[in-house]
Design a protein around this motif. Structure first.
Motif, PDB file in Angstrom:
ATOM      1  N   MET A 147       0.957  -0.993   0.250  1.00  0.00           N
ATOM      2  CA  MET A 147       0.065  -0.020   0.077  1.00  0.00           C
ATOM      3  C   MET A 147       0.891   1.338  -0.112  1.00  0.00           C
ATOM      4  O   MET A 147       0.474   2.167  -0.795  1.00  0.00           O
ATOM      5  CB  MET A 147      -0.842  -0.011   0.986  1.00  0.00           C
ATOM      6  N   GLU A 148       1.985   1.313   0.869  1.00  0.00           N
ATOM      7  CA  GLU A 148       2.909   2.260   0.844  1.00  0.00           C
ATOM      8  C   GLU A 148       3.512   2.541  -0.586  1.00  0.00           C
ATOM      9  O   GLU A 148       3.571   3.677  -1.023  1.00  0.00           O
ATOM     10  CB  GLU A 148       4.072   2.270   1.623  1.00  0.00           C
ATOM     11  N   ALA A 149       3.804   1.508  -1.235  1.00  0.00           N
ATOM     12  CA  ALA A 149       4.166   1.676  -2.616  1.00  0.00           C
ATOM     13  C   ALA A 149       3.380   2.365  -3.491  1.00  0.00           C
ATOM     14  O   ALA A 149       3.871   2.941  -4.434  1.00  0.00           O
ATOM     15  CB  ALA A 149       4.912   0.257  -3.072  1.00  0.00           C
ATOM     16  N   ALA A 150       2.029   1.648  -3.493  1.00  0.00           N
ATOM     17  CA  ALA A 150       1.073   2.095  -4.296  1.00  0.00           C
ATOM     18  C   ALA A 150       0.834   3.752  -4.329  1.00  0.00           C
ATOM     19  O   ALA A 150       0.671   4.479  -5.065  1.00  0.00           O
ATOM     20  CB  ALA A 150      -0.243   1.575  -4.030  1.00  0.00           C
ATOM     21  N   ARG A 151       0.875   4.243  -2.872  1.00  0.00           N
ATOM     22  CA  ARG A 151       1.031   5.881  -2.397  1.00  0.00           C
ATOM     23  C   ARG A 151       2.083   6.374  -3.033  1.00  0.00           C
ATOM     24  O   ARG A 151       2.094   7.538  -3.726  1.00  0.00           O
ATOM     25  CB  ARG A 151       0.672   6.070  -0.927  1.00  0.00           C
ATOM     26  N   GLY A 152       3.389   5.580  -2.955  1.00  0.00           N
ATOM     27  CA  GLY A 152       4.438   6.402  -3.306  1.00  0.00           C
ATOM     28  C   GLY A 152       4.802   6.669  -4.864  1.00  0.00           C
ATOM     29  O   GLY A 152       5.266   7.478  -5.157  1.00  0.00           O
ATOM     30  N   ILE A 153       4.029   5.655  -5.629  1.00  0.00           N
ATOM     31  CA  ILE A 153       4.390   5.971  -7.054  1.00  0.00           C
ATOM     32  C   ILE A 153       3.284   6.915  -7.585  1.00  0.00           C
ATOM     33  O   ILE A 153       2.718   7.185  -8.690  1.00  0.00           O
ATOM     34  CB  ILE A 153       4.308   4.603  -7.750  1.00  0.00           C
ATOM     35  N   GLY A 154       2.321   7.554  -6.583  1.00  0.00           N
ATOM     36  CA  GLY A 154       1.461   8.442  -6.983  1.00  0.00           C
ATOM     37  C   GLY A 154       0.027   7.924  -7.158  1.00  0.00           C
ATOM     38  O   GLY A 154      -0.794   9.086  -7.964  1.00  0.00           O
ATOM     39  N   LEU A 155      -0.299   6.916  -7.064  1.00  0.00           N
ATOM     40  CA  LEU A 155      -1.682   6.708  -7.315  1.00  0.00           C
ATOM     41  C   LEU A 155      -2.435   7.402  -6.332  1.00  0.00           C
ATOM     42  O   LEU A 155      -2.424   7.574  -5.149  1.00  0.00           O
ATOM     43  CB  LEU A 155      -1.860   5.087  -7.011  1.00  0.00           C
ATOM     44  N   ASN A 156      -3.827   7.848  -7.062  1.00  0.00           N
ATOM     45  CA  ASN A 156      -4.889   8.374  -5.879  1.00  0.00           C
ATOM     46  C   ASN A 156      -5.603   7.363  -5.229  1.00  0.00           C
ATOM     47  O   ASN A 156      -5.428   6.139  -5.790  1.00  0.00           O
ATOM     48  CB  ASN A 156      -5.553   9.484  -6.554  1.00  0.00           C
ATOM     49  N   ARG A 157      -6.286   7.700  -4.344  1.00  0.00           N
ATOM     50  CA  ARG A 157      -7.193   6.520  -3.705  1.00  0.00           C
ATOM     51  C   ARG A 157      -8.007   5.756  -4.524  1.00  0.00           C
ATOM     52  O   ARG A 157      -8.363   4.639  -4.448  1.00  0.00           O
ATOM     53  CB  ARG A 157      -8.244   7.495  -2.664  1.00  0.00           C
ATOM     54  N   TRP A 158      -8.713   6.430  -5.561  1.00  0.00           N
ATOM     55  CA  TRP A 158      -9.441   5.601  -6.487  1.00  0.00           C
ATOM     56  C   TRP A 158      -8.585   4.637  -7.196  1.00  0.00           C
ATOM     57  O   TRP A 158      -9.060   3.281  -7.384  1.00  0.00           O
ATOM     58  CB  TRP A 158     -10.081   6.565  -7.408  1.00  0.00           C
ATOM     59  N   GLN A 159      -7.556   5.028  -7.611  1.00  0.00           N
ATOM     60  CA  GLN A 159      -6.701   4.156  -8.360  1.00  0.00           C
ATOM     61  C   GLN A 159      -5.896   3.019  -7.532  1.00  0.00           C
ATOM     62  O   GLN A 159      -5.900   1.939  -7.829  1.00  0.00           O
ATOM     63  CB  GLN A 159      -5.359   4.865  -8.990  1.00  0.00           C
ATOM     64  N   GLN A 160      -5.768   3.500  -6.310  1.00  0.00           N
ATOM     65  CA  GLN A 160      -5.150   2.515  -5.346  1.00  0.00           C
ATOM     66  C   GLN A 160      -6.197   1.296  -4.970  1.00  0.00           C
ATOM     67  O   GLN A 160      -5.946   0.125  -5.178  1.00  0.00           O
ATOM     68  CB  GLN A 160      -4.902   3.007  -3.874  1.00  0.00           C
ATOM     69  N   LEU A 161      -7.449   1.594  -4.834  1.00  0.00           N
ATOM     70  CA  LEU A 161      -8.418   0.718  -4.731  1.00  0.00           C
ATOM     71  C   LEU A 161      -8.777  -0.081  -6.097  1.00  0.00           C
ATOM     72  O   LEU A 161      -8.685  -1.549  -5.926  1.00  0.00           O
ATOM     73  CB  LEU A 161      -9.831   1.538  -4.511  1.00  0.00           C
ATOM     74  N   TRP A 162      -8.601   0.538  -7.017  1.00  0.00           N
ATOM     75  CA  TRP A 162      -9.037   0.008  -8.381  1.00  0.00           C
ATOM     76  C   TRP A 162      -7.747  -1.205  -9.027  1.00  0.00           C
ATOM     77  O   TRP A 162      -8.088  -2.143  -9.236  1.00  0.00           O
ATOM     78  CB  TRP A 162      -9.540   0.919  -9.378  1.00  0.00           C
ATOM     79  N   GLN A 163      -6.719  -0.365  -8.834  1.00  0.00           N
ATOM     80  CA  GLN A 163      -5.632  -1.328  -9.254  1.00  0.00           C
ATOM     81  C   GLN A 163      -4.790  -2.248  -8.212  1.00  0.00           C
ATOM     82  O   GLN A 163      -3.840  -2.804  -8.967  1.00  0.00           O
ATOM     83  CB  GLN A 163      -4.723  -0.106  -9.851  1.00  0.00           C
ATOM     84  N   VAL A 164      -4.854  -1.669  -6.966  1.00  0.00           N
ATOM     85  CA  VAL A 164      -3.955  -2.602  -6.168  1.00  0.00           C
ATOM     86  C   VAL A 164      -4.816  -3.423  -5.233  1.00  0.00           C
ATOM     87  O   VAL A 164      -4.669  -4.618  -5.259  1.00  0.00           O
ATOM     88  CB  VAL A 164      -2.973  -1.558  -5.335  1.00  0.00           C
ATOM     89  N   GLU A 165      -5.813  -2.653  -4.419  1.00  0.00           N
ATOM     90  CA  GLU A 165      -6.539  -3.200  -3.369  1.00  0.00           C
ATOM     91  C   GLU A 165      -7.402  -4.527  -3.715  1.00  0.00           C
ATOM     92  O   GLU A 165      -7.363  -5.510  -3.590  1.00  0.00           O
ATOM     93  CB  GLU A 165      -7.323  -2.274  -2.754  1.00  0.00           C
ATOM     94  N   LEU A 166      -8.394  -4.079  -4.841  1.00  0.00           N
ATOM     95  CA  LEU A 166      -9.379  -5.110  -5.258  1.00  0.00           C
ATOM     96  C   LEU A 166      -8.575  -6.326  -5.794  1.00  0.00           C
ATOM     97  O   LEU A 166      -8.922  -7.462  -5.831  1.00  0.00           O
ATOM     98  CB  LEU A 166     -10.407  -4.455  -6.210  1.00  0.00           C
ATOM     99  N   PRO A 167      -7.616  -6.059  -6.958  1.00  0.00           N
ATOM    100  CA  PRO A 167      -7.017  -7.269  -7.326  1.00  0.00           C
ATOM    101  C   PRO A 167      -6.361  -8.150  -6.481  1.00  0.00           C
ATOM    102  O   PRO A 167      -6.514  -9.317  -6.448  1.00  0.00           O
ATOM    103  CB  PRO A 167      -5.756  -6.615  -8.431  1.00  0.00           C
ATOM    104  N   LEU A 168      -5.606  -7.379  -5.443  1.00  0.00           N
ATOM    105  CA  LEU A 168      -4.988  -8.399  -4.248  1.00  0.00           C
ATOM    106  C   LEU A 168      -6.173  -8.903  -3.462  1.00  0.00           C
ATOM    107  O   LEU A 168      -5.782 -10.147  -2.992  1.00  0.00           O
ATOM    108  CB  LEU A 168      -4.057  -7.471  -3.444  1.00  0.00           C
ATOM    109  N   ALA A 169      -7.275  -8.565  -3.157  1.00  0.00           N
ATOM    110  CA  ALA A 169      -8.194  -8.907  -2.209  1.00  0.00           C
ATOM    111  C   ALA A 169      -9.085 -10.143  -3.184  1.00  0.00           C
ATOM    112  O   ALA A 169      -9.751 -10.946  -2.471  1.00  0.00           O
ATOM    113  CB  ALA A 169      -9.089  -7.969  -1.953  1.00  0.00           C
TER     114      ALA A 169
END
Lengths: 248, 387
Positions: A147-169
């Motif tokens: 999650m830190e990495a996702a924030r670090g590369i500049g994803l906004n909250r929506w992108q974090q959810l859509w591209q990182v959190e949901l696929p991982l979950a």
């Protein structure tokens, strides 16, 4: 090799299921010993194909609706704004899952009347719980470094959810969907006691007229559907979980 | 975070839902037990003073729920709300019946059920913030059951139609309750007797595990009605062909097929959790036991099993709750239990009969779940004292 055995077994069971649904007369000699003297051997009051489609359609619609609502709720509860609802939602899913699905179905009848409607609502409500529980667990236990990495590369909250959190979950959520679908298949079978058009009708007709041939015929078809669908969803989960052991 | 002070967002939700529920029909008055009745609003069921008192108490309860920082006050609020709700129902029923015909029935309607749900959720929310320990939970459960027993004994709710249905078949109800518990607990016991040794063997032998766990998971997948149905020809065959089986009470319909179906469903949680519990026993502890010169049997009995106990008990919790629910299906194959009332009620479209079967099942499952959770917590806190 165990893999090829598994594939063979799956194909064999699927063929048996297709034959049972599409060509029921062919099994008359098999079921004949179980039918009462002179009674009907094969269920003909409704086509098994239409009952199967009705049954599967009901479960599919309910599971889909539960998935959408449960995942949305899980996303809301795992955001900072929804944190106050987290203890409550955890308790409610725990308590809700102690409710027997049959009881939920039976209690839906006084409110909604007989037919497919109450079954659909009961399936939907009960189906929410395992999906919500798994989605909430998955979304709140993501590796903090990712999650830190996702924030670090500049994803906004929506992108974090859509591209990182949901696929991982996704794999854990899918396990919840599988649980809901399996419970739904079973509950839909009982739904025929409240006049929903499902395969349970065949079993109930057998129980009412003490015709074991009907009971076996309906039981086999429903059982095979459940086992094959469960297995297909397990395979899908494995595909979605690269390089990780399958979550229980 | 609003947990410490200020407005509680769930409390606000409950207040909105509660006020909405008050606008729904509160009670139903029907001419007999089968026909659809007429819905009555909250302010139509009792005299002005009783209605005002109940409304004020429920509003106060919802208000107490609004404060985030006081979980005990919120718990008290939920009890106050439940008391006012049941009090109003109990007060209204005899008054409504006095003006109606001989076979008339009064039952709670959507509004009353929704208010019940809202106050229960308020209670659940307060408890989930309080996080009571296992002993306090046991005390709260005992208190709640005592209150419930006192409520039933007081006759306050005796004029509600579910209780009229109950009085019409007290003996049948007691028989169904005994049969339901016998089915659920009996199959749990049998699953333990078969499942523990099987689980221990599975944990030792990977080859056995690779076969047993998938087979048992597939068994769990089979819809309950199909499973109960398939047991009928199987057991009729056993009764007809195995000498002495019939004398033991084994028959195609009734207790035996229901018991066997429940047993088959119970095996997976018992076996899988025994395996998982033994797997999770810390290596260091097992090594230390080996270093002390314990035999494998001693290690299992005095080190591994006590360490695995919480996980094994969690498996038994799943089985017990699941069996209490599934035992309802026994009603369809003449196996008795609360399912008899549920399916009779569905056949006759008699709502009260459905409730008479479904509500005790839900209550039984809930109490079983709470008790088993307490046991799991207790063994987790003091593994050394666990038996």
């Amino acid at each position: 090799m165990p893999v090829s055995y598994g594939t063979l077994l799956r194909a064999g069971l699927a063929l048996l299921l297709l034959a049972l649904v599409l060509w029921p007369q062919g099994f008359a000699p098999v079921f004949a010993p179980f039918a009462p003297e002179g009674g009907p051997v094969i269920y003909t009051r409704a086509s098994l194909l239409s009952l199967s489609l009705g049954h599967l359609g009901l479960v599919a619609v309910a599971t889909l609706a539960s998935t959408v609502v449960a995942v949305l709720l899980a996303i809301l509860v795992t955001r900072p704004a929804g944190a106050a609802f987290r203890p409550l939602s955890r308790t409610l899913t725990n308590v809700g899952q102690t409710f027997p699905p049959v009881a939920v179905l039976a209690l839906a009848v006084p409110v909604l009347g007989f037919g497919t409607g109450p079954t659909l609502v009961a399936l939907f409500l009960y189906g929410l719980l395992p999906i919500f529980e798994n989605a909430m667990t998955a979304l709140s236990t993501l590796p903090p470094r990712t999650m830190e990495a996702a924030r670090g590369i500049g994803l906004n909250r929506w992108q974090q959810l859509w591209q990182v959190e949901l696929p991982l979950a996704a794999p854990v959520m899918l396990a919840g969907i599988r649980l809901s679908a399996v419970i739904g298949l079973g509950t839909a079978t009982i739904g025929s006691t409240v006049a929903a058009r499902t395969l349970g009708e065949v079993i109930i007709a057998g129980l009412l007229t003490s015709n074991t041939a009907f009971v076996l015929q309906g039981g086999l078809i429903v059982g095979l559907f459940a086992v094959l669908i469960y297995d297909a969803l397990v395979q899908l989960e494995r595909r979605l979980t690269p390089g990780r052991p399958r979550p229980a | 975070m609003s947990l410490r002070s200020g407005l509680s967002p769930p409390g606000l939700l409950f207040a909105v839902l509660g006020l909405g529920a008050m606008a729904l029909p509160f009670a139903t008055l029907s001419a007999n037990r089968i026909v659809a009745g007429q819905g009555l609003a909250l302010w139509q069921v009792a005299g002005p003073w009783a209605t005002a008192a109940a409304l004020a108490a429920m509003a106060l309860a919802l208000g107490l729920g609004l404060r985030g920082g006081w979980p005990w006050a919120r718990l008290l609020g939920s009890l106050l709300g439940l008391g006012a709700l049941l009090g109003l129902l109990g007060h209204a029923a005899p008054r409504l019946l006095a003006e109606a015909g001989e076979f008339a029935r009064v039952s709670p309607a959507a509004g009353a059920w929704c208010l019940l749900l809202v106050f229960m959720m308020l209670m659940a929310d307060a408890l989930s913030v309080l996080r009571p320990g296992p002993w306090l939970r046991l005390g709260l459960l005992a208190g709640a059951l005592a209150l419930l027993a006192a409520l039933f004994a007081s006759g306050l709710l005796a004029d509600l139609s579910v209780f009229q249905e109950y009085r019409a078949r007290i003996e049948g109800f007691q028989r169904a309750a005994a049969r339901h518990v016998a089915l659920a607990l009996g199959s749990l016991l049998a699953a333990g007797l078969i499942g523990f040794p099987l689980g221990i063997l599975c944990q030792r032998r990977a080859s056995l595990r690779a076969v047993a766990i998938p087979v048992l998971s597939f068994l769990q997948t089979i819809p309950s009605l199909a499973m109960f149905g398939i047991m009928i020809p199987l057991l009729s065959w056993v009764a007809a062909s195995v000498p002495g089986a019939r004398e033991l009470g084994i028959a195609g319909i009734g207790f035996a097929p229901a018991f066997l179906a429940l047993l088959l469903y119970s095996l997976l949680p018992v076996v899988a959790n025994t395996v998982a519990g033994l797997d999770a026993a810390p290596r260091a502890a097992v090594e230390a036991a080996r270093g002390m010169g314990m035999t494998p049997a001693q290690r299992l009995r005095s080190v591994e099993l006590p360490l695995a106990l919480p996980v094994i008990l969690a498996g038994l919790r799943i089985v017990l709750v699941q069996n209490i629910g599934l035992a309802v299906i026994a009603g369809l194959i003449g196996g008795g239990g609360f399912g008899t009332f549920v399916f009779q009620g569905l056949n006759q479209t008699a709502t009260d009969l459905i409730l008479l079967g479904a509500l005790p099942t839900v209550a039984l499952a809930l109490v079983a779940a709470i008790l088993m959770d307490i046991m799991v917590d207790l063994t987790r806190h003091s593994p050394g004292e666990a038996r």
